[in-house]
Scaffold this motif. Structure first.
Motif, PDB file in Angstrom:
ATOM      1  N   ILE A   2       0.840  -1.199   0.000  1.00 34.71           N
ATOM      2  CA  ILE A   2       0.000   0.000   0.000  1.00 34.71           C
ATOM      3  C   ILE A   2       0.876   1.250   0.000  1.00 34.71           C
ATOM      4  O   ILE A   2       0.669   2.170  -0.797  1.00 34.71           O
ATOM      5  N   LEU A   3       1.866   1.288   0.863  1.00 29.08           N
ATOM      6  CA  LEU A   3       2.727   2.467   0.958  1.00 29.08           C
ATOM      7  C   LEU A   3       3.509   2.731  -0.325  1.00 29.08           C
ATOM      8  O   LEU A   3       3.768   3.876  -0.673  1.00 29.08           O
ATOM      9  N   SER A   4       3.865   1.663  -1.039  1.00 26.77           N
ATOM     10  CA  SER A   4       4.597   1.836  -2.295  1.00 26.77           C
ATOM     11  C   SER A   4       3.649   1.927  -3.490  1.00 26.77           C
ATOM     12  O   SER A   4       4.105   2.019  -4.626  1.00 26.77           O
ATOM     13  N   ARG A   5       2.351   1.890  -3.198  1.00 22.95           N
ATOM     14  CA  ARG A   5       1.301   1.971  -4.218  1.00 22.95           C
ATOM     15  C   ARG A   5       1.419   0.849  -5.252  1.00 22.95           C
ATOM     16  O   ARG A   5       1.170   1.024  -6.437  1.00 22.95           O
ATOM     17  N   ASP A   6       1.766  -0.328  -4.761  1.00 16.96           N
ATOM     18  CA  ASP A   6       1.891  -1.526  -5.592  1.00 16.96           C
ATOM     19  C   ASP A   6       0.542  -2.247  -5.609  1.00 16.96           C
ATOM     20  O   ASP A   6       0.297  -3.148  -4.807  1.00 16.96           O
ATOM     21  N   GLN A   7      -0.293  -1.819  -6.505  1.00 15.19           N
ATOM     22  CA  GLN A   7      -1.664  -2.321  -6.571  1.00 15.19           C
ATOM     23  C   GLN A   7      -1.708  -3.830  -6.814  1.00 15.19           C
ATOM     24  O   GLN A   7      -2.470  -4.541  -6.157  1.00 15.19           O
ATOM     25  N   THR A  13       0.426  -6.264  -6.127  1.00 10.59           N
ATOM     26  CA  THR A  13       0.804  -7.048  -4.948  1.00 10.59           C
ATOM     27  C   THR A  13      -0.256  -6.960  -3.862  1.00 10.59           C
ATOM     28  O   THR A  13      -0.613  -7.973  -3.249  1.00 10.59           O
ATOM     29  N   ALA A  14      -0.776  -5.755  -3.616  1.00 11.32           N
ATOM     30  CA  ALA A  14      -1.802  -5.582  -2.587  1.00 11.32           C
ATOM     31  C   ALA A  14      -3.031  -6.443  -2.896  1.00 11.32           C
ATOM     32  O   ALA A  14      -3.566  -7.105  -2.009  1.00 11.32           O
ATOM     33  N   ILE A  15      -3.442  -6.457  -4.144  1.00 17.15           N
ATOM     34  CA  ILE A  15      -4.601  -7.265  -4.542  1.00 17.15           C
ATOM     35  C   ILE A  15      -4.303  -8.746  -4.348  1.00 17.15           C
ATOM     36  O   ILE A  15      -5.129  -9.491  -3.807  1.00 17.15           O
ATOM     37  N   ALA A  16      -3.128  -9.174  -4.766  1.00 21.85           N
ATOM     38  CA  ALA A  16      -2.759 -10.591  -4.620  1.00 21.85           C
ATOM     39  C   ALA A  16      -2.743 -11.013  -3.158  1.00 21.85           C
ATOM     40  O   ALA A  16      -3.198 -12.117  -2.816  1.00 21.85           O
ATOM     41  N   LEU A  17      -2.249 -10.143  -2.289  1.00 21.33           N
ATOM     42  CA  LEU A  17      -2.221 -10.470  -0.864  1.00 21.33           C
ATOM     43  C   LEU A  17      -3.629 -10.579  -0.296  1.00 21.33           C
ATOM     44  O   LEU A  17      -3.910 -11.474   0.516  1.00 21.33           O
ATOM     45  N   LEU A  18      -4.510  -9.702  -0.711  1.00 21.43           N
ATOM     46  CA  LEU A  18      -5.897  -9.789  -0.238  1.00 21.43           C
ATOM     47  C   LEU A  18      -6.571 -11.065  -0.735  1.00 21.43           C
ATOM     48  O   LEU A  18      -7.368 -11.670  -0.014  1.00 21.43           O
ATOM     49  N   VAL A  45      -8.446  -2.093  -2.406  1.00 21.43           N
ATOM     50  CA  VAL A  45      -7.189  -1.391  -2.663  1.00 21.43           C
ATOM     51  C   VAL A  45      -7.468  -0.005  -3.248  1.00 21.43           C
ATOM     52  O   VAL A  45      -6.855   0.984  -2.834  1.00 21.43           O
ATOM     53  N   ALA A  46      -8.400   0.087  -4.169  1.00 17.25           N
ATOM     54  CA  ALA A  46      -8.739   1.387  -4.762  1.00 17.25           C
ATOM     55  C   ALA A  46      -9.242   2.351  -3.693  1.00 17.25           C
ATOM     56  O   ALA A  46      -8.881   3.535  -3.687  1.00 17.25           O
ATOM     57  N   THR A  47     -10.058   1.857  -2.781  1.00 20.31           N
ATOM     58  CA  THR A  47     -10.586   2.689  -1.697  1.00 20.31           C
ATOM     59  C   THR A  47      -9.459   3.191  -0.796  1.00 20.31           C
ATOM     60  O   THR A  47      -9.418   4.362  -0.431  1.00 20.31           O
ATOM     61  N   ILE A  48      -8.536   2.307  -0.451  1.00 17.80           N
ATOM     62  CA  ILE A  48      -7.404   2.712   0.390  1.00 17.80           C
ATOM     63  C   ILE A  48      -6.550   3.740  -0.336  1.00 17.80           C
ATOM     64  O   ILE A  48      -6.135   4.740   0.250  1.00 17.80           O
ATOM     65  N   PHE A  49      -6.288   3.526  -1.622  1.00 13.07           N
ATOM     66  CA  PHE A  49      -5.455   4.457  -2.396  1.00 13.07           C
ATOM     67  C   PHE A  49      -6.094   5.840  -2.498  1.00 13.07           C
ATOM     68  O   PHE A  49      -5.387   6.836  -2.577  1.00 13.07           O
ATOM     69  N   LYS A  50      -7.419   5.912  -2.490  1.00  7.61           N
ATOM     70  CA  LYS A  50      -8.097   7.207  -2.584  1.00  7.61           C
ATOM     71  C   LYS A  50      -7.856   8.075  -1.352  1.00  7.61           C
ATOM     72  O   LYS A  50      -7.787   9.297  -1.443  1.00  7.61           O
ATOM     73  N   ASN A  51      -7.763   7.443  -0.183  1.00 16.18           N
ATOM     74  CA  ASN A  51      -7.586   8.198   1.057  1.00 16.18           C
ATOM     75  C   ASN A  51      -6.784   7.364   2.059  1.00 16.18           C
ATOM     76  O   ASN A  51      -7.333   6.888   3.061  1.00 16.18           O
TER      77      ASN A  51
END
Length: 61
Positions: free
Chosen positions: A20-25, A27-32, A46-52
């Motif tokens: 999330i911190l590196s905005r690696d969408q 990887t974040a999706i794969a982990l979820l 992930v999109a929701t987290i990236f928005k805010n």
């Protein structure tokens, strides 16, 4: 179990936070998906987290 609890339980919460911190969408999706979220749920989360990110405890480095 909450999403954070699931990530912690399988030992990947630090990896998710880093993604999330590196905005690696991708990887974040794969982990979820590893904690049994369907692809679409993972994408939306992930999109929701990236928005805010601050709302979810993520601060810029």
């Amino acid at each position: 179990m909450t999403l954070n609890e699931r990530l912690f339980h399988v030992g990947i919460i630090d990896e998710f936070d880093a993604a999330i911190l590196s905005r690696d969408q991708e990887t974040a999706i794969a982990l979820l998906q590893r904690v049994e979220l369907h692809k679409q749920e993972a994408v939306e989360t992930v999109a929701t987290i990236f928005k805010n990110p601050g709302k979810y405890g993520y601060t810029e480095r």
